[in-house]
Design a protein around this motif. Structure first.
Motif, PDB file in Angstrom:
ATOM      1  N   ALA A   1      15.592 -53.157  47.777  1.00 42.13           N
ATOM      2  CA  ALA A   1      16.278 -54.403  47.440  1.00 42.13           C
ATOM      3  C   ALA A   1      17.308 -54.241  46.331  1.00 42.13           C
ATOM      4  O   ALA A   1      17.498 -55.122  45.506  1.00 42.13           O
ATOM      5  CB  ALA A   1      15.258 -55.475  47.055  1.00 42.13           C
ATOM      6  N   GLY A   2      17.982 -53.082  46.311  1.00 40.87           N
ATOM      7  CA  GLY A   2      19.151 -52.940  45.456  1.00 40.87           C
ATOM      8  C   GLY A   2      20.354 -53.554  46.159  1.00 40.87           C
ATOM      9  O   GLY A   2      20.213 -54.283  47.148  1.00 40.87           O
ATOM     10  N   LEU A   3      21.564 -53.230  45.693  1.00 40.29           N
ATOM     11  CA  LEU A   3      22.753 -53.848  46.269  1.00 40.29           C
ATOM     12  C   LEU A   3      22.950 -53.473  47.727  1.00 40.29           C
ATOM     13  O   LEU A   3      23.350 -54.317  48.542  1.00 40.29           O
ATOM     14  CB  LEU A   3      23.997 -53.478  45.457  1.00 40.29           C
ATOM     15  N   ALA A   4      22.668 -52.221  48.106  1.00 48.67           N
ATOM     16  CA  ALA A   4      22.817 -51.824  49.515  1.00 48.67           C
ATOM     17  C   ALA A   4      21.880 -52.640  50.396  1.00 48.67           C
ATOM     18  O   ALA A   4      22.269 -53.126  51.465  1.00 48.67           O
ATOM     19  CB  ALA A   4      22.552 -50.333  49.679  1.00 48.67           C
ATOM     20  N   GLY A   5      20.635 -52.812  49.960  1.00 49.17           N
ATOM     21  CA  GLY A   5      19.673 -53.580  50.738  1.00 49.17           C
ATOM     22  C   GLY A   5      20.028 -55.050  50.822  1.00 49.17           C
ATOM     23  O   GLY A   5      19.900 -55.680  51.879  1.00 49.17           O
ATOM     24  N   LEU A   6      20.491 -55.618  49.722  1.00 53.98           N
ATOM     25  CA  LEU A   6      20.892 -57.025  49.727  1.00 53.98           C
ATOM     26  C   LEU A   6      22.123 -57.238  50.598  1.00 53.98           C
ATOM     27  O   LEU A   6      22.222 -58.237  51.317  1.00 53.98           O
ATOM     28  CB  LEU A   6      21.158 -57.499  48.295  1.00 53.98           C
ATOM     29  N   SER A   7      23.078 -56.294  50.547  1.00 53.50           N
ATOM     30  CA  SER A   7      24.273 -56.397  51.390  1.00 53.50           C
ATOM     31  C   SER A   7      23.898 -56.303  52.858  1.00 53.50           C
ATOM     32  O   SER A   7      24.417 -57.048  53.699  1.00 53.50           O
ATOM     33  CB  SER A   7      25.274 -55.294  51.029  1.00 53.50           C
ATOM     34  N   ALA A   8      22.985 -55.373  53.182  1.00 51.00           N
ATOM     35  CA  ALA A   8      22.536 -55.222  54.571  1.00 51.00           C
ATOM     36  C   ALA A   8      21.810 -56.477  55.035  1.00 51.00           C
ATOM     37  O   ALA A   8      21.991 -56.942  56.172  1.00 51.00           O
ATOM     38  CB  ALA A   8      21.633 -54.000  54.695  1.00 51.00           C
ATOM     39  N   THR A   9      20.986 -57.038  54.162  1.00 50.88           N
ATOM     40  CA  THR A   9      20.241 -58.244  54.515  1.00 50.88           C
ATOM     41  C   THR A   9      21.182 -59.400  54.813  1.00 50.88           C
ATOM     42  O   THR A   9      21.058 -60.084  55.842  1.00 50.88           O
ATOM     43  CB  THR A   9      19.295 -58.628  53.366  1.00 50.88           C
TER      44      THR A   9
ATOM     45  N   GLY B   1      23.977 -46.645  50.805  1.00 48.34           N
ATOM     46  CA  GLY B   1      23.770 -46.461  49.377  1.00 48.34           C
ATOM     47  C   GLY B   1      23.432 -45.034  49.009  1.00 48.34           C
ATOM     48  O   GLY B   1      23.731 -44.089  49.738  1.00 48.34           O
ATOM     49  N   GLU B   2      22.779 -44.867  47.877  1.00 47.33           N
ATOM     50  CA  GLU B   2      22.555 -43.543  47.303  1.00 47.33           C
ATOM     51  C   GLU B   2      21.593 -42.684  48.109  1.00 47.33           C
ATOM     52  O   GLU B   2      21.542 -41.467  47.914  1.00 47.33           O
ATOM     53  CB  GLU B   2      22.056 -43.710  45.861  1.00 47.33           C
ATOM     54  N   ILE B   3      20.847 -43.255  49.033  1.00 43.61           N
ATOM     55  CA  ILE B   3      19.950 -42.476  49.884  1.00 43.61           C
ATOM     56  C   ILE B   3      20.735 -41.606  50.852  1.00 43.61           C
ATOM     57  O   ILE B   3      20.202 -40.641  51.403  1.00 43.61           O
ATOM     58  CB  ILE B   3      18.991 -43.414  50.660  1.00 43.61           C
ATOM     59  N   THR B   4      22.011 -41.907  51.066  1.00 41.48           N
ATOM     60  CA  THR B   4      22.830 -41.162  52.029  1.00 41.48           C
ATOM     61  C   THR B   4      23.616 -40.054  51.338  1.00 41.48           C
ATOM     62  O   THR B   4      23.777 -40.046  50.115  1.00 41.48           O
ATOM     63  CB  THR B   4      23.811 -42.100  52.750  1.00 41.48           C
ATOM     64  N   GLY B   5      24.117 -39.125  52.126  1.00 43.20           N
ATOM     65  CA  GLY B   5      24.921 -38.028  51.594  1.00 43.20           C
ATOM     66  C   GLY B   5      26.139 -37.758  52.452  1.00 43.20           C
ATOM     67  O   GLY B   5      26.185 -38.145  53.617  1.00 43.20           O
ATOM     68  N   GLY B   6      27.117 -37.078  51.858  1.00 42.88           N
ATOM     69  CA  GLY B   6      28.297 -36.677  52.609  1.00 42.88           C
ATOM     70  C   GLY B   6      29.584 -37.341  52.184  1.00 42.88           C
ATOM     71  O   GLY B   6      30.665 -36.856  52.500  1.00 42.88           O
ATOM     72  N   ILE B   7      29.485 -38.453  51.464  1.00 40.73           N
ATOM     73  CA  ILE B   7      30.712 -39.153  51.044  1.00 40.73           C
ATOM     74  C   ILE B   7      31.326 -38.495  49.815  1.00 40.73           C
ATOM     75  O   ILE B   7      32.510 -38.159  49.798  1.00 40.73           O
ATOM     76  CB  ILE B   7      30.425 -40.625  50.704  1.00 40.73           C
TER      77      ILE B   7
ATOM     78  N   VAL C   1      16.716 -50.525  58.288  1.00 38.00           N
ATOM     79  CA  VAL C   1      17.825 -50.107  57.421  1.00 38.00           C
ATOM     80  C   VAL C   1      17.214 -49.566  56.133  1.00 38.00           C
ATOM     81  O   VAL C   1      16.463 -50.268  55.442  1.00 38.00           O
ATOM     82  CB  VAL C   1      18.768 -51.275  57.105  1.00 38.00           C
ATOM     83  N   PHE C   2      17.509 -48.317  55.810  1.00 34.07           N
ATOM     84  CA  PHE C   2      16.912 -47.641  54.662  1.00 34.07           C
ATOM     85  C   PHE C   2      17.905 -47.651  53.498  1.00 34.07           C
ATOM     86  O   PHE C   2      19.001 -47.103  53.599  1.00 34.07           O
ATOM     87  CB  PHE C   2      16.544 -46.205  55.039  1.00 34.07           C
ATOM     88  N   THR C   3      17.519 -48.256  52.372  1.00 33.11           N
ATOM     89  CA  THR C   3      18.413 -48.387  51.222  1.00 33.11           C
ATOM     90  C   THR C   3      17.651 -48.180  49.920  1.00 33.11           C
ATOM     91  O   THR C   3      17.769 -48.970  48.985  1.00 33.11           O
ATOM     92  CB  THR C   3      19.080 -49.778  51.220  1.00 33.11           C
ATOM     93  N   THR C   4      16.881 -47.100  49.843  1.00 31.08           N
ATOM     94  CA  THR C   4      15.953 -46.908  48.726  1.00 31.08           C
ATOM     95  C   THR C   4      16.544 -46.182  47.522  1.00 31.08           C
ATOM     96  O   THR C   4      15.833 -45.947  46.540  1.00 31.08           O
ATOM     97  CB  THR C   4      14.718 -46.123  49.204  1.00 31.08           C
ATOM     98  N   GLY C   5      17.816 -45.809  47.575  1.00 32.49           N
ATOM     99  CA  GLY C   5      18.433 -45.183  46.414  1.00 32.49           C
ATOM    100  C   GLY C   5      18.223 -43.679  46.346  1.00 32.49           C
ATOM    101  O   GLY C   5      17.713 -43.054  47.271  1.00 32.49           O
ATOM    102  N   GLY C   6      18.652 -43.106  45.220  1.00 33.00           N
ATOM    103  CA  GLY C   6      18.626 -41.652  45.064  1.00 33.00           C
ATOM    104  C   GLY C   6      17.363 -41.132  44.409  1.00 33.00           C
ATOM    105  O   GLY C   6      16.334 -41.805  44.378  1.00 33.00           O
ATOM    106  N   PHE C   7      17.470 -39.912  43.853  1.00 31.52           N
ATOM    107  CA  PHE C   7      16.288 -39.285  43.258  1.00 31.52           C
ATOM    108  C   PHE C   7      16.537 -38.832  41.823  1.00 31.52           C
ATOM    109  O   PHE C   7      15.861 -37.951  41.309  1.00 31.52           O
ATOM    110  CB  PHE C   7      15.813 -38.108  44.124  1.00 31.52           C
TER     111      PHE C   7
END
Length: 536
Positions: free
Chosen positions: A55-63, A496-502, A253-259
């Motif tokens: 429920a960070g910004l990526a999750g709220l935007s997706a919702t 969001g931050e869970i993704t890579g490549g950008i 939709v997975f938006t759990t952030g980074g590590f």
């Protein structure tokens, strides 16, 4: 205690993130009203909901996007006790170009965002060893990010977020990082607005559940069909905690952030050399292994951004989690000093500024590896960043001093910097944008000894992880390596931050909130289509 009351408390707890003493009271009222109906019944319980994890910004935007696209319902699962994630802490702003707020008359129409992002990505995009397929994949993500950036700003502004102030951050060739004119930091403003809009516009189809940790992605015939998650309840009389496992079916939709906060887990695995550095991130495990378990590929996991300026609190210098000294402070004119002297172009990329700091002598404090660097703002920069500075002063992270109270080396440095701001000499470190710095800028006036500056100690901190799940411009998580023929994992999207490549080697400041909005909106819309088509 009822679920509704639990969520009331959850939303109220957002205000515990200290913004300023004044904002505390504002957020109490706003979040209190949100909490009153944060858990609701689904409009059609028989229809599979879109499941958003995080429920960070990526999750709220997706919702929000999924609901706007007609999803029958959205279940938003957040493992923390409150929504917002690290997004709510974001303090510098969100990138966008070209937008209505940029000064085209002064700077020209901004058409260089794509180029700046490519340049910042570094060797992972531009090295000779990079194949054309890999380069094309990364460029398509960058094109989506930058090409949708103006629409992202419009989306947020139309929701009621003030983004009228534009600053130039490190690595950017033009001012394009947007924030509000008031005292509310952009991350908190955006997150709060989205939560309000979800309640106001979609109360009958939206459910937020905090304290819900997803432990497994459910699959069937090589398609993700839902999640397994657990919740914990504590008996108020016996203080005994009971853990319950639940399953929920629908597109995910997975938006759990980074590590960045997973110090002894993924961070230790991929970047053991960063051991001992403090962080801006809350200490929690990365969720990347959940994606890997269903075939997702990971990329750029060694690419971890160290932010050059995290405040060292004089009252607790060995605190492992630190407040960020927002990059916009430097964008508005602030300088970095070591023993009273500048040593770097403060508006270079975060990677280069961090490298310059880390070449200096470090100190060990409470088991942490830290540096003794000062950030200094003159009256002009202080006024331009008043909302942030007020908070930092309140927390004791910045202190006010008169110029005459500074040491002779620092005063001489300010004289030299003022000459560069006036354009009399070229800045020896290559800085060409000086924000709102005005101390000593009137020719022949020297430096006002009674002028008040703000000064604080900063150190490099682990801030952002560029690596994550391989995905495409449609936010589909891929079971193929970056650059290979795309093999989307059906029923699974990410943002969001869970993704890579950008971002490659380095993320531009202001692009983390942007990728949350751009790809979160895409992911939500795509998942809604799948739910409506019965592909869950």
């Amino acid at each position: 205690m009822t679920r509704r009351r639990i969520l009331s408390i959850v939303f109220l707890s957002i205000v515990l993130i200290p913004i300023t003493a004044i904002l505390y009271h504002r957020f109490t009222a706003a979040i209190s009203s949100l909490g009153k109906s944060s858990i609701v019944h689904m409009a059609n319980p028989s229809s599979p909901p879109v499941i958003v994890v995080g429920a960070g910004l990526a999750g709220l935007s997706a919702t929000y996007s999924a609901l706007q696209a007609g999803a029958p319902a959205v279940r938003l699962l957040e493992r923390a006790p409150k929504p917002g994630g690290n997004s709510i802490k974001a303090s510098s702003g969100i990138n966008g170009a070209p937008t209505r707020y940029q000064n085209a008359a002064k700077y020209g129409v901004d058409q260089s965002f794509w180029d700046d992002t490519v340049r910042s990505a570094g060797t992972r995009l531009r090295a000779e060893s990079v194949t054309e397929a890999v380069r094309s994949h990364r460029q398509s993500l960058i094109s989506t990010l930058t090409g949708h950036s103006a629409a992202a700003i419009d989306f947020l502004v139309d929701l009621g977020v003030d983004l009228s102030v534009v600053a130039q951050l490190g690595g950017h060739s033009k001012p394009r990082t947007h924030r509000g004119a008031g005292k509310t930091p952009p991350g908190a403003a955006i997150v709060t607005t989205l939560l309000n809009k979800l309640k106001e516009q979609h109360a009958n189809r939206f459910e937020l559940l905090t304290g819900a940790e997803v432990t497994k992605l459910l699959t069937e015939a090589e398609r993700v069909t839902g999640v397994e998650y657990r919740t914990a309840t504590t008996d108020t009389e016996t203080n005994a905690t009971t853990t319950t496992t639940h399953t929920l079916h629908g597109p995910v939709v997975f938006t759990t952030g980074g590590f960045g906060g997973d110090t002894h887990g993924l961070l230790a695995k991929y970047r053991p050399d960063l051991a001992g550095l403090p962080s801006t991130n809350d200490p929690r495990p990365g969720a990347h292994t959940l994606l890997s378990a269903v075939g997702a590929r990971l990329v750029d996991m060694e690419s971890v951004q160290v932010h050059p300026t995290g405040f060292v609190d004089p009252a607790n210098p060995s605190a492992r989690v630190k407040f960020l000294a927002a990059e916009m402070l430097r964008g508005e004119g602030a300088v970095l000093l070591y023993k009273g002297k500048r040593f770097v172009n403060e508006l270079d990329t975060r990677e280069r500024v961090s490298e310059a700091v880390m070449k200096l002598l470090s100190v060990e404090e409470g088991g942490l590896r830290q540096w003794d660097v000062q950030i200094l703002l003159d009256p002009g920069a202080t006024e331009a960043a008043a909302g942030h500075v007020g908070f930092y002063l309140w927390k004791g992270l910045l202190q006010k001093k008169k110029v005459k109270e500074l040491d002779e080396t620092t005063r001489q440095t300010l004289l030299e910097y003022a000459a560069a701001v006036r354009g009399e000499v070229k800045d020896p470190f290559g800085r060409v944008a000086f924000g709102h710095w005005r101390l000593g800028t009137e020719e022949g006036s020297g430096i006002d000894e009674d002028a008040e500056v703000c000064i604080g100690r900063v150190t490099p901190i682990v801030h952002f992880t560029m690596g994550g799940a391989v995905f495409n411009e449609r936010a589909q998580v891929l079971a193929s390596e970056i650059g290979e023929e795309a093999k989307p994992i059906q029923g699974l999207w990410a943002a969001g931050e869970i993704t890579g490549g950008i971002h490659g080697d380095n993320r531009l400041g202001g692009s983390s909130l942007l990728e949350c909005v751009v790809f979160g909106r895409i992911a939500g819309e795509q998942a809604a289509k799948a739910a409506l088509e019965g592909k869950a």
